[in-house]
Design an enzyme around this catalytic site. Structure first.
Site, PDB file in Angstrom:
ATOM      1  N   ASP A  23       0.593  -1.259   0.044  1.00  0.00           N
ATOM      2  CA  ASP A  23      -0.419  -0.010   0.331  1.00  0.00           C
ATOM      3  C   ASP A  23       1.190   0.755  -0.230  1.00  0.00           C
ATOM      4  O   ASP A  23       2.536   0.637   0.252  1.00  0.00           O
ATOM      5  CB  ASP A  23      -0.965  -0.051   1.337  1.00  0.00           C
ATOM      6  CG  ASP A  23      -1.766   1.260   1.245  1.00  0.00           C
ATOM      7  OD1 ASP A  23      -2.179   1.667   0.431  1.00  0.00           O
ATOM      8  OD2 ASP A  23      -2.031   2.093   2.632  1.00  0.00           O
ATOM      9  N   ASP A  25      -0.535   4.868   0.959  1.00  0.00           N
ATOM     10  CA  ASP A  25      -0.930   5.909   1.888  1.00  0.00           C
ATOM     11  C   ASP A  25      -0.509   5.472   3.658  1.00  0.00           C
ATOM     12  O   ASP A  25      -1.725   4.663   3.521  1.00  0.00           O
ATOM     13  CB  ASP A  25      -2.206   6.743   1.606  1.00  0.00           C
ATOM     14  CG  ASP A  25      -1.530   7.783   0.123  1.00  0.00           C
ATOM     15  OD1 ASP A  25      -1.314   8.597   0.723  1.00  0.00           O
ATOM     16  OD2 ASP A  25      -1.993   7.259  -0.666  1.00  0.00           O
ATOM     17  N   ASP A 190      -2.179  -1.172   5.821  1.00  0.00           N
ATOM     18  CA  ASP A 190      -2.493  -0.936   7.353  1.00  0.00           C
ATOM     19  C   ASP A 190      -4.195   0.185   7.310  1.00  0.00           C
ATOM     20  O   ASP A 190      -4.491  -0.298   8.509  1.00  0.00           O
ATOM     21  CB  ASP A 190      -1.946   0.890   7.403  1.00  0.00           C
ATOM     22  CG  ASP A 190      -2.643   1.947   6.220  1.00  0.00           C
ATOM     23  OD1 ASP A 190      -3.120   2.007   5.553  1.00  0.00           O
ATOM     24  OD2 ASP A 190      -3.110   3.306   6.885  1.00  0.00           O
TER      25      ASP A 190
END
Length: 256
Positions: A23, A25, A190
């Site tokens: 990922d 961001d 996240d």
């Protein structure tokens, strides 16, 4: 499914033993650029948090929640980019990890629910010309009818696919996981945009204290937490050197 060509799986071009999917961001960065824009330029923190909870706990499609977040931002897109370049920071361990990956033939593939121009601009700011070595698969941005993306209220997100996620990250991962004799595949993430990818690789790194940890525990998905790329780097190096297996590395909440 049709045959998978080399253009479908560019990370295999150098015949790596390991591929690192991640990922962007809140994972490669210390703060989520889309969250920052929503909280400061859009409808604010409270509505964003409610949207994330609706996705995580009530089954609302991420695509719908994210569309609302991005639609609430009216600032011209070039000004959004400038704001993010002045605000968003690179994870403190990522540059060293990136350099190690380059030296050890470990391709990095960014799978993002964010937008390609944002990700490319930030990576190029931090890594310079070396950023070209990172493949980015993400959503994009498009002008609204009759407007330029750099007009007030002139841009909108253009989703990568038609899935409920907007960008179903598992689609890209399965191009690799479906192959015989494939490399070891790792993923770091996240939050709620990573739900579609969470079950697809040999080892999942889930950022400590974030929504992905909650999801993994609810769904019994093996994972290991991380604080930043320093801990990821150490684990990936041990796996690459054959000192640790991906299965044995899935220790759950160890970096809290």
């Amino acid at each position: 499914m049709g045959s998978v060509t080399s253009s479908d799986t560019p990370a295999l071009a150098t015949n790596p033993r390991l591929i690192f999917f991640t990922d962007f961001d809140g994972t490669v960065t210390t703060h989520d650029s889309n969250d920052y824009m929503t909280d400061n330029l859009g409808f604010g923190l409270a509505l964003r948090r409610q949207g994330n909870q609706d996705v995580l706990l009530r089954g609302r499609p991420f695509r719908d929640s994210f569309q609302e977040m991005m639609d609430s931002i009216k600032l011209p897109f070039d000004q959004c980019i400038a704001t993010l370049r002045a605000t968003i920071k690179l994870d403190p361990g990522f540059r060293a990890f990136f350099d190690w990956c380059r030296a050890n033939n470990v391709p990095i593939v960014v799978l993002s629910g964010g937008m390609q121009p944002v990700i490319r601009s930030l990576l190029e700011m931090w890594l310079g010309d070396e950023a070209r070595h990172i493949q980015v698969v993400s959503n994009d941005v498009a002008p609204r009818e009759g407007k330029s993306i750099n007009d007030e209220g002139g841009w909108q997100i253009r989703f990568h696919d038609d899935s409920i996620h907007g960008h179903d990250k598992s689609i890209e991962i399965r191009k690799y996981s479906s192959l015989p004799d494939r490399p070891v595949m790792l993923y770091a993430g996240d939050g709620v945009s990573d739900l579609s990818a969470a079950k697809e690789t040999d080892l999942l790194f889930a950022k400590a204290g974030k929504d992905l940890v909650t999801y993994c525990e609810m769904e019994k998905v093996p994972f290991v937490t991380f604080q930043d790329f320093t801990t990821i780097h150490e684990t990936v190096r041990e796996i690459h050197e054959g000192k640790l297996t991906a299965k044995d590395a899935a220790l759950g909440r160890i970096h809290e």
